[in-house]
Enzyme design. Sequence first.
Site, PDB file in Angstrom:
ATOM      1  N   ASP A  98      23.065   8.861  35.103  1.00 55.69           N
ATOM      2  CA  ASP A  98      22.500   7.683  34.460  1.00 55.69           C
ATOM      3  C   ASP A  98      22.925   6.430  35.208  1.00 55.69           C
ATOM      4  O   ASP A  98      24.094   6.059  35.199  1.00 55.69           O
ATOM      5  CB  ASP A  98      22.977   7.627  33.006  1.00 55.69           C
ATOM      6  CG  ASP A  98      22.353   6.478  32.237  1.00 55.69           C
ATOM      7  OD1 ASP A  98      21.393   5.878  32.742  1.00 55.69           O
ATOM      8  OD2 ASP A  98      22.833   6.176  31.137  1.00 55.69           O
TER       9      ASP A  98
ATOM     10  N   ASP B 137      15.408   0.176  38.091  1.00 56.04           N
ATOM     11  CA  ASP B 137      15.846   1.355  37.368  1.00 56.04           C
ATOM     12  C   ASP B 137      14.966   2.549  37.707  1.00 56.04           C
ATOM     13  O   ASP B 137      13.797   2.588  37.353  1.00 56.04           O
ATOM     14  CB  ASP B 137      15.797   1.075  35.869  1.00 56.04           C
ATOM     15  CG  ASP B 137      16.421   2.187  35.051  1.00 56.04           C
ATOM     16  OD1 ASP B 137      17.155   3.011  35.626  1.00 56.04           O
ATOM     17  OD2 ASP B 137      16.174   2.244  33.838  1.00 56.04           O
TER      18      ASP B 137
END
Length: 417
Positions: A104, A299
Site C-alpha cells: 500500500d 497513486d
Amino acid sequence: MSISPNSQYSLCFALSLLGIFNSLIFSEATTLELIHRDSPLSPVYDPSLTHAHRLRNALHHSLDRVNSFKHANRTKTPLQTYGGIYFMKYSIGTPPFEVVGIADTGSDLIWTQCRPCIRCYKQTPPIFDPSKSKSYHTLPCKSSFCSSRYVESPGCSKGTCQYYYDYFDNSHTAGNLATETITIGNENPVTSSKTVFGCAHDSVGTFPSFASGLIGLGRGKLSLLSQLGIRKLSYCLTPSIGNTSKIVLGEDAVVSGAEVVRTPLATDSSKYRITLETLSVGKKRIEFENVMEGNMAVDSGTTFTFLPPALYNGLVAALDKTIRYPRVVDPHGVLKHCYDIGEPEKIIFPIITAHFKGGDVKLKPINTFFWVTDRVVCLSMFPSEVGFFGNIAQLNFWVGYDLEASTVSFKPADCTS
C-alpha cells in the site's frame, strides 16, 4: 491520435512483486516484475468476472481510496481495506516463513496476521506463528516507535507496545508491535533484521483471504522503503495484461532524459502529493482558479483520475466542443461522461495535457478514455473534492519518485517493451 477497444488497457493494477533485491541498501537499481490483477497469474484472478464486473470493482476500490483520504483527519486510519495495488510475497522470521501482503503506497505500517488468533479473518496462506521464530521480539512500551507519530492508537499491555487500526468500513487490525527478520527474494535473498511490524492477533472485516496483511510503502519511518533505506523508485505500467509491468528500486532508479517532466512533492504531506495547476484540451487551456498546493495524489492504487469539480466541469465542456459525437450513458452505469463513437477506427481523440507545477505532461488517449463497449467510450476521470492521479493516467509512462530531491518524474515510454 486513435485508440481501439481491441487494445483496451487495464482496469486496476493489483500487482504482484515477484523479484530479487540485490542489496539491502539498494545502492544499485533492482528491477522487479509486476503482474496485472486480471492476469491468470494474479492471486485474485477470477475468470468468471465480466468486463462490467471488473469496471465496477475498479470504481468501487477507487472511490474507497478517495473517501479514505477525504476523511483522513478523522480518528480512523486513511486506508482502504484492500490496501494498495501490489501483491508482494516475502518471508518473515527465522527460519523464514512465507507470507503474502498487499502493498500500500498510502500507508506505512507492515502488518501480518499472527498466531494465536483472538479473531482473524479467514486467510488462504498459512498464518505466521511468532513462537516458532528465533528472531521475533515485541517492542517495549517505551520504544520510540510506540507513539501516535508512527502508529494509530498505540497502547501498552504488560510492557508490550500494541497497535490498533480502524478502517472506514469498520474493519480493523490490532496486535503487538514487534521486530522481525524480513527476507525478500528466493534467489540471492536479501535479509533485513529488526524490521518493525505489526503482529496482528485481532483482524476482522473485509480483508481478502489471499493476503496475510498489508505492507506499507509510504514515506513514513515505519514503511518498508524507509526501513530498507530505499530513497528512489520508479515503475512503468503496461496497458496490456499480456505483458508484465516493472518497478525499479534503488539509487539508480532515476527517470532521466530529454522528455522527463519533474514536479515537486508537497512538503507538508506524508503522501505522494503533487500540484496540478490546470488542464488543456488540445490548445485550449482550461481556466482554473484557487489552485491548492499538493492537490493531487499520485497513486498507483487508484484506477481512475479524480479532479477538483471546477476543473472537471471545464474539462468535459471543452471535450464536448471538440468531440463531435453524441453523448450517451455508460451502459454499465459506472463512468460519467461517455460518447457513442459508432466506428472506433475513425475517432481521433484530443490530447489532454496536465499542467503540473514544474512542467507539462501530455496524456495520450489511453490515459484519458476508456472503452466500455465496442462503440461507447468514456472519460476515465471523475469530479472529487480530493484529487488523485490514477493508474490509467500513468500507463506507458516511467513514473519516478526521488525522496531525497522530493520530486516525482514522468517520462513517456512503451512499457510493453
